[in-house]
Design a protein around this motif. Structure first.
Motif, mmCIF file in Angstrom:
data_model
loop_
_atom_site.group_PDB
_atom_site.id
_atom_site.type_symbol
_atom_site.label_atom_id
_atom_site.label_comp_id
_atom_site.label_asym_id
_atom_site.label_seq_id
_atom_site.Cartn_x
_atom_site.Cartn_y
_atom_site.Cartn_z
ATOM 1 N N SER A 119 0.688 -1.060 -0.137
ATOM 2 C CA SER A 119 -0.262 0.179 -0.470
ATOM 3 C C SER A 119 1.054 1.545 0.072
ATOM 4 O O SER A 119 0.370 2.515 0.340
ATOM 5 C CB SER A 119 -0.627 -0.136 1.183
ATOM 6 O OG SER A 119 0.178 0.083 2.452
ATOM 7 N N GLY A 120 1.942 0.829 0.393
ATOM 8 C CA GLY A 120 2.766 2.421 0.240
ATOM 9 C C GLY A 120 3.364 2.730 1.494
ATOM 10 O O GLY A 120 4.506 3.929 2.095
ATOM 11 N N ALA A 121 2.611 1.570 2.533
ATOM 12 C CA ALA A 121 2.876 2.679 4.187
ATOM 13 C C ALA A 121 4.508 2.162 4.395
ATOM 14 O O ALA A 121 5.166 0.943 3.988
ATOM 15 C CB ALA A 121 2.184 1.952 4.709
ATOM 16 N N LEU A 122 5.320 2.880 5.224
ATOM 17 C CA LEU A 122 6.805 2.680 4.847
ATOM 18 C C LEU A 122 6.553 2.027 6.268
ATOM 19 O O LEU A 122 6.135 2.025 7.387
ATOM 20 C CB LEU A 122 7.096 4.205 5.708
ATOM 21 C CG LEU A 122 8.998 4.097 6.136
ATOM 22 C CD1 LEU A 122 9.745 3.980 5.307
ATOM 23 C CD2 LEU A 122 8.872 5.654 7.250
ATOM 24 N N GLN A 123 7.989 1.148 6.102
ATOM 25 C CA GLN A 123 7.610 -0.038 6.881
ATOM 26 C C GLN A 123 9.281 -0.319 7.725
ATOM 27 O O GLN A 123 9.321 -0.950 8.514
ATOM 28 C CB GLN A 123 7.654 -1.729 5.932
ATOM 29 C CG GLN A 123 6.505 -1.688 5.329
ATOM 30 C CD GLN A 123 5.398 -2.402 6.102
ATOM 31 O OE1 GLN A 123 5.617 -3.117 6.907
ATOM 32 N NE2 GLN A 123 4.585 -1.578 6.858
ATOM 33 N N GLY A 124 10.539 0.870 6.401
ATOM 34 C CA GLY A 124 11.424 0.526 7.321
ATOM 35 C C GLY A 124 12.519 1.483 6.823
ATOM 36 O O GLY A 124 12.120 1.999 6.040
#
Length: 258
Positions: free
Chosen positions: A39-44
């Motif tokens: 979804s494009g959410a930042l993971q790291g």
């Protein structure tokens, strides 16, 4: 501004601000490895093997009204869209040079062999990092012998880079002008196989200037004129810094003048 890392980002954004006479007080531009989910959410953030490199620009500018900030957001979105389109289609546009060269292998009866040879060398020269490819289209001619000029038909799927949208015009018709401009009509019916022109369309990528356009005739296997290739972009600084005696086409004009 957060964007996939790619060429032309900083200079293209800065050109938009300069064109609007907006002062820039600070520009910070780290390129950071990040991981995101679908979804494009930042993971790291960091050096993970699957991390992508992203360009992150923080720009501090003169104070603006809310309306101007909305307009600037829209304009910068257009700039970034053009940069992405030009970068994504770059290889395909470079590949079209080979197609254009192949289309000159069987030129029509009115062409001069030395003109065709010089045009071929020029196309090979621009492909050697002397031209920044920003857009491309290929057209078919319908009834090219018409006295009013050919009817141009865009080859489906051929539009690339900043010219991928059909509504974008390289050349704006002059007031009261109908049909082909005189220069284009002369090229169509003349023996030349290559035309170099300045577009009315201004580049938003890399350098804010009217784009350079290379129009190359395309001939079929039987030598019949079938259409043309149009390459739009900008000559590179290395092209401008070369001696004209080293540049195909230009070197002949220099020799004739001397």
């Amino acid at each position: 501004i957060v964007n996939d890392d790619m060429p032309f980002l900083v200079d293209s954004v800065m050109n938009e601000l300069v064109a609007r006479d907006i002062g820039v007080h600070l520009l910070v531009h780290p390129v950071i490895a990040v991981s995101r989910d679908a979804s494009g959410a930042l993971q790291g953030i960091g050096g993970e093997a699957d991390a992508g490199r992203e360009s992150m620009m923080l720009i501090e500018i003169d104070r603006q009204t809310p309306a101007m900030l909305d307009e600037l957001k829209r304009a910068l979105g257009d700039v970034l869209a053009d940069v992405r389109q030009a970068v994504v289609d770059w290889r395909a546009m470079r590949g079209a040079i080979g197609t254009a060269l192949a289309g000159l292998s069987t030129p029509g009866p009115r062409t001069q062999a030395e003109d065709v040879a010089e045009a071929r060398e020029f196309l090979e020269w621009i492909a050697a990092n002397h031209f920044t490819f920003l857009g491309y289209r290929r057209y078919r001619y319908a009834d090219p012998q018409s006295p009013d000029g050919a009817v141009y038909e865009l080859l489906p799927g051929s539009a690339l880079g900043v010219l991928h949208d059909e509504y974008r015009l390289l050349f704006e018709p002059a007031p009261g002008e109908t049909g082909l401009p005189a220069a284009m009509r002369a090229f169509l019916h003349g023996p030349a196989v290559l035309l170099i022109a300045k577009a009315d369309m201004v580049s938003k990528v890399h350098r804010r200037a009217p784009m350079d356009v290379l129009i190359v005739k395309h001939f079929g296997a039987d030598g019949r004129l079938e259409g043309e290739h149009r390459f739009a972009g900008l000559f590179t600084s290395s092209a401008y810094n070369r001696s004209p005696r080293d540049i195909p086409l230009l070197r002949r004009r220099v020799a004739q003048a001397i």
